[in-house]
Design a protein around this motif. Structure first.
Motif, PDB file in Angstrom:
ATOM      1  N   THR A  58      44.983  74.602  27.500  1.00 28.92           N
ATOM      2  CA  THR A  58      44.135  74.873  28.673  1.00 28.92           C
ATOM      3  C   THR A  58      44.719  76.003  29.531  1.00 28.92           C
ATOM      4  O   THR A  58      43.971  76.802  30.082  1.00 28.92           O
ATOM      5  N   ALA A  59      46.050  76.087  29.623  1.00 28.95           N
ATOM      6  CA  ALA A  59      46.659  77.187  30.366  1.00 28.95           C
ATOM      7  C   ALA A  59      46.358  78.526  29.695  1.00 28.95           C
ATOM      8  O   ALA A  59      46.066  79.516  30.371  1.00 28.95           O
ATOM      9  N   GLY A  60      46.392  78.549  28.361  1.00 28.79           N
ATOM     10  CA  GLY A  60      46.066  79.761  27.626  1.00 28.79           C
ATOM     11  C   GLY A  60      44.621  80.178  27.816  1.00 28.79           C
ATOM     12  O   GLY A  60      44.319  81.367  27.954  1.00 28.79           O
ATOM     13  N   VAL A  61      43.717  79.209  27.829  1.00 26.58           N
ATOM     14  CA  VAL A  61      42.302  79.514  28.068  1.00 26.58           C
ATOM     15  C   VAL A  61      42.127  80.104  29.460  1.00 26.58           C
ATOM     16  O   VAL A  61      41.458  81.128  29.639  1.00 26.58           O
ATOM     17  N   LYS A  62      42.709  79.462  30.447  1.00 16.57           N
ATOM     18  CA  LYS A  62      42.569  79.939  31.833  1.00 16.57           C
ATOM     19  C   LYS A  62      43.147  81.328  32.020  1.00 16.57           C
ATOM     20  O   LYS A  62      42.646  82.121  32.820  1.00 16.57           O
ATOM     21  N   ALA A  63      44.209  81.642  31.281  1.00 16.31           N
ATOM     22  CA  ALA A  63      44.865  82.949  31.402  1.00 16.31           C
ATOM     23  C   ALA A  63      44.206  84.017  30.536  1.00 16.31           C
ATOM     24  O   ALA A  63      44.608  85.178  30.566  1.00 16.31           O
ATOM     25  N   GLY A  64      43.196  83.622  29.742  1.00 20.46           N
ATOM     26  CA  GLY A  64      42.513  84.572  28.884  1.00 20.46           C
ATOM     27  C   GLY A  64      43.338  85.012  27.684  1.00 20.46           C
ATOM     28  O   GLY A  64      43.122  86.086  27.131  1.00 20.46           O
ATOM     29  N   GLN A  65      44.262  84.186  27.250  1.00 23.40           N
ATOM     30  CA  GLN A  65      45.164  84.555  26.166  1.00 23.40           C
ATOM     31  C   GLN A  65      44.644  84.199  24.778  1.00 23.40           C
ATOM     32  O   GLN A  65      45.290  84.517  23.789  1.00 23.40           O
ATOM     33  N   LEU A  66      43.489  83.553  24.682  1.00 26.67           N
ATOM     34  CA  LEU A  66      43.022  83.104  23.378  1.00 26.67           C
ATOM     35  C   LEU A  66      41.894  83.968  22.816  1.00 26.67           C
ATOM     36  O   LEU A  66      41.372  83.670  21.746  1.00 26.67           O
TER      37      LEU A  66
END
Length: 68
Positions: A58-66
């Motif tokens: 979820t942190a990766g999604v929020k940070a736009g890293q995926l």
């Protein structure tokens, strides 16, 4: 109070078009997992993801890293 039965919910950002997943965070404290399932198949299988893996996801999604 945590129960042994998942309490499923979808994101408030879900637009109800059927392309959603549901999660049950009420099992994190007792089991250390976050069950995830397809919202279209409520009686189907669920994946049990570790709480730390789910938090990283979820942190990766929020940070736009995926890239999604």
């Amino acid at each position: 109070m945590t129960t042994e039965h998942p309490q499923w919910f979808k994101s408030s950002h879900s637009n109800n078009d059927g392309n959603c997943v549901e999660v049950a965070t009420n099992l994190v404290a007792r089991r250390g997992v976050v069950p995830v399932r397809d919202s279209k198949v409520s009686d189907g299988p669920a994946l049990s993801v570790s709480a730390s893996a789910f938090a990283s996801f979820t942190a990766g999604v929020k940070a736009g890293q995926l890239g999604i």
